[in-house]
Motif scaffolding. Structure first.
Motif, short mmCIF file in Angstrom:
data_model
loop_
_atom_site.label_atom_id
_atom_site.label_comp_id
_atom_site.label_asym_id
_atom_site.label_seq_id
_atom_site.Cartn_x
_atom_site.Cartn_y
_atom_site.Cartn_z
N PHE A 62 38.08 39.03 58.06
CA PHE A 62 38.49 37.99 57.13
C PHE A 62 40.01 37.95 56.97
CE2 PHE A 62 39.01 36.57 52.58
CZ PHE A 62 38.60 35.27 52.78
N GLY A 63 40.58 36.79 57.24
CA GLY A 63 42.03 36.63 57.16
C GLY A 63 42.52 35.99 55.88
N GLY A 64 41.62 35.74 54.94
CA GLY A 64 42.02 35.14 53.68
C GLY A 64 41.86 33.63 53.69
N VAL A 65 42.22 33.02 52.57
CA VAL A 65 42.15 31.58 52.41
C VAL A 65 43.43 30.96 52.96
CG1 VAL A 65 41.99 29.74 50.70
CG2 VAL A 65 40.66 31.82 50.41
N ALA B 272 28.67 36.28 39.75
CA ALA B 272 29.82 37.17 39.61
C ALA B 272 30.84 36.55 38.67
CB ALA B 272 30.46 37.44 40.96
N ILE B 273 31.35 37.39 37.76
CA ILE B 273 32.50 37.02 36.94
C ILE B 273 33.64 37.92 37.38
CG2 ILE B 273 33.44 36.82 34.62
CD1 ILE B 273 30.60 36.52 33.57
N LEU B 274 34.60 37.36 38.11
CA LEU B 274 35.66 38.16 38.74
C LEU B 274 36.65 38.69 37.72
CD1 LEU B 274 36.43 35.85 41.79
CD2 LEU B 274 34.79 37.74 41.65
N ASN B 275 36.99 37.88 36.75
CA ASN B 275 37.97 38.23 35.72
C ASN B 275 38.04 37.07 34.75
OD1 ASN B 275 39.94 36.27 36.96
ND2 ASN B 275 39.89 37.80 38.59
N ILE B 276 38.50 37.32 33.55
CA ILE B 276 38.75 36.24 32.59
C ILE B 276 40.07 36.56 31.89
CG2 ILE B 276 37.88 34.87 30.69
CD1 ILE B 276 35.09 35.94 31.22
N LEU C 260 42.03 42.85 47.14
CA LEU C 260 41.10 43.98 47.25
C LEU C 260 39.95 43.80 46.25
CD1 LEU C 260 40.35 46.70 48.44
CD2 LEU C 260 41.95 47.79 46.85
N GLU C 261 40.28 43.35 45.05
CA GLU C 261 39.22 43.07 44.06
C GLU C 261 38.29 41.97 44.55
OE1 GLU C 261 41.46 44.25 39.88
OE2 GLU C 261 41.37 42.16 40.52
N ASN C 262 38.86 40.92 45.14
CA ASN C 262 38.04 39.83 45.66
C ASN C 262 37.08 40.31 46.74
OD1 ASN C 262 39.48 38.10 43.96
ND2 ASN C 262 40.93 37.52 45.56
N VAL C 263 37.59 41.15 47.64
CA VAL C 263 36.77 41.70 48.71
C VAL C 263 35.64 42.54 48.13
CG1 VAL C 263 36.76 43.34 50.64
CG2 VAL C 263 38.56 41.62 50.47
N MET C 264 35.96 43.38 47.15
CA MET C 264 34.94 44.22 46.52
C MET C 264 33.84 43.39 45.86
SD MET C 264 37.15 47.24 44.77
CE MET C 264 37.51 48.74 45.68
N LEU D 217 24.14 31.97 45.06
CA LEU D 217 25.05 33.08 44.78
C LEU D 217 26.32 32.43 44.22
CD1 LEU D 217 22.99 34.21 46.86
CD2 LEU D 217 24.83 35.59 47.79
N ALA D 218 26.55 32.57 42.92
CA ALA D 218 27.59 31.80 42.24
C ALA D 218 28.72 32.70 41.76
CB ALA D 218 26.99 31.04 41.06
N ILE D 219 29.94 32.20 41.88
CA ILE D 219 31.14 32.97 41.57
C ILE D 219 32.00 32.19 40.59
CG2 ILE D 219 33.28 33.91 42.55
CD1 ILE D 219 31.53 33.96 45.26
N THR D 220 32.43 32.86 39.53
CA THR D 220 33.42 32.27 38.63
C THR D 220 34.46 33.32 38.29
OG1 THR D 220 33.70 30.78 36.76
CG2 THR D 220 32.34 32.75 36.39
N GLY D 221 35.52 32.89 37.62
CA GLY D 221 36.62 33.78 37.25
C GLY D 221 37.88 32.97 37.11
N THR D 222 38.84 33.49 36.39
CA THR D 222 40.10 32.78 36.25
C THR D 222 40.84 32.72 37.57
OG1 THR D 222 40.22 33.54 33.96
CG2 THR D 222 42.24 32.67 34.93
N ASN D 223 40.86 33.85 38.27
CA ASN D 223 41.57 33.93 39.56
C ASN D 223 40.64 34.53 40.61
OD1 ASN D 223 44.28 33.09 38.63
ND2 ASN D 223 44.16 34.96 37.41
N GLY D 224 40.87 34.14 41.86
CA GLY D 224 40.16 34.77 42.97
C GLY D 224 38.89 34.09 43.41
N LYS D 225 38.48 33.00 42.74
CA LYS D 225 37.21 32.35 43.08
C LYS D 225 37.18 31.88 44.52
CE LYS D 225 37.38 29.17 39.88
NZ LYS D 225 38.59 29.58 39.15
#
Length: 455
Positions: A309-312, A184-188, A282-286, A114-122
């Protein structure tokens, strides 16, 4: 490719290079680990790779010769090394396959990726999805910048393993067979253009995460980000969206509720129940929810982990709640721009702890971002006078000056009343009082979780 007996060059001696060399040695390859830096201590490097594994490893520093290149079977590039350098041209001229670390790990490992990429939020999304998948199946590994290198755990995997992988554009440049079951591509948004040179090349690198997916796989995309959304028409996999603005097939926000809608709409939880704050979180959680739902994780497991979840660590990290006061650690807010995001994320009257090492920053924008949310500003460190002057110039006078970090945290706890938040988001580096922002954040967490701050 069977790697036993093959001669493989690992380009780069950092964490990923060492992990790749170690894995190659474990499967019987003859390894040359290479770096241009001639000052590297070869003895320390070999010891780092691992005593007992180094019978077939050669360390090469400095110049790379054509004669050696002609003896190689494969090259493993560390992600920090760009691909437009003369050495890579030499590899290509000799028709050598060029892999990255995640390609190597994928080829030698097993299980569902299960792989995740994106400019922010990875990092945040990977951390949350990792917790969800661990709760669902114990045989889960979280790999990437957030955890171990994928190559460190590849040989521990089996067909029932789940690998949650944070993947960067640098890593994705060198994949060939890497095929996530769910990507997942979170954002670019514009980033790393010094490496990729054009926005088009950067987008293409991100999209490579899904290049080997088939119809039975799933690709999760951010409907609210144009570059991510636009990939839907080119994806071979099934597409699931997430959105805070529109009702989409996937996960969306409606009237303050997070809704999953694949077959029929189901409310997962209220957005205000989350411990992480801000629209970006919120976007990251979704995204994490969408990936978990697509994998078939029961909703009760997803809900349980999402709400816990308390975050990073050190990034608007929820620490604790005491007497209905909520404590957040944003020690990674080491400049005004980063600290503004933390203020914007606050949903409660906030007692803010700031100040630290002076990097000659301008604090006007940070103070202006208070926007009625900050009820008290507690300052410490060498920037405290400069920040206080800026605040007063802009009409903010609720300021307390302290000499030590411990005194500042204690004051924050004393000024907060039920319903408030206490936020450490210094807008300054930690140097002078701490070695780094992690040490500062850890100290904050230690102090606010004590029964008695001086105990």
């Amino acid at each position: 490719m069977i790697l036993k007996g093959k001669k493989v060059l690992v380009y780069g001696t950092g964490l990923s290079g060492v992990a790749a060399a170690r894995l190659l040695l474990q499967v019987g390859a003859d390894v040359v680990i290479y770096d241009e830096n001639e000052e590297i201590d070869q003895g320390i490097l070999v010891a780092t790779i691992g005593v007992g594994l180094c019978g077939n490893v050669q360390v090469l520093l400095g110049e790379l010769h054509q004669g050696l290149v002609q003896t190689l079977d494969l090259v493993i590039m560390s992600p920090g090394v760009p691909l437009d350098i003369p050495q890579v041209a030499l590899f290509c001229a000799n028709q050598l396959p060029i892999w990255g670390e995640i390609e190597l790990a994928y080829v030698l490992g097993q299980g569902d990726v299960l792989a995740i990429t994106g400019t922010n939020g990875k990092t945040t999304t990977t951390a949350l999805l990792g917790e969800i998948m661990k709760a669902h199946q114990a045989n889960t590994y979280v790999v990437g910048n957030i955890g171990k290198p994928y190559t460190d755990i590849a040989l521990e995997t089996n067909k029932d393993t789940i690998i949650v992988a944070e993947t960067s554009s640098f890593q994705l440049e060198t994949i060939h067979r890497f095929r996530p079951k769910i990507a997942a591509i979170l954002n670019i948004t514009p980033d790393h253009l010094d490496r990729h040179h054009t926005m088009e090349a950067y987008i293409a690198a991100k999209e490579r995460i899904a290049q080997n997916q088939e119809e039975e796989d799933v690709c999760v995309l951010n409907y609210d980000n144009e570059n991510s959304k636009n990939f839907a028409s080119r994806a071979k996999a099934q597409v699931i969206f997430f959105s805070t603005q529109e009702m989409v097939k996937g996960v969306y926000l409606k009237e303050g509720k997070i809704v999953c809608h694949l077959d029929q709409p189901k409310i997962l939880c209220e957005a205000n129940q989350l411990k992480v704050l801000g629209i970006h979180n919120l976007e990251n959680v979704m995204a994490a929810i969408a990936m978990a739902v697509a994998y078939g994780v029961p909703e009760r497991v997803i809900r349980q982990e999402v709400l816990a979840f308390g975050g990073v660590a050190h990034r608007i990290e929820f620490v604790t709640q005491k007497n209905n006061v909520f404590y957040y650690n944003d020690s990674k807010g080491t400049n005004p721009d980063a600290a503004i995001k933390a203020i914007q994320a606050m949903i409660r009257p906030t007692v803010l702890i700031g100040g630290g090492y002076d990097k000659d920053a301008n604090y006007d924008g940070w103070i202006q971002a208070f926007d009625g949310k900050v009820k008290k500003l507690i300052l410490v460190g060498e920037t405290k006078d400069k920040i206080a002057e800026t605040a007063k110039k802009l009409g903010f006078y609720d300021i307390v000056m302290k000499d030590t970090f411990e005194e500042a945290v204690k004051a924050g706890m004393e000024y907060a009343v039920p319903g408030d938040a206490v936020l450490l988001s210094p807008a300054c580096a930690s140097w002078g009082m701490f070695q780094n922002y992690e040490e500062r954040g850890d100290k904050f967490k230690e102090l606010v979780t004590r029964e008695n701050i001086y105990g």
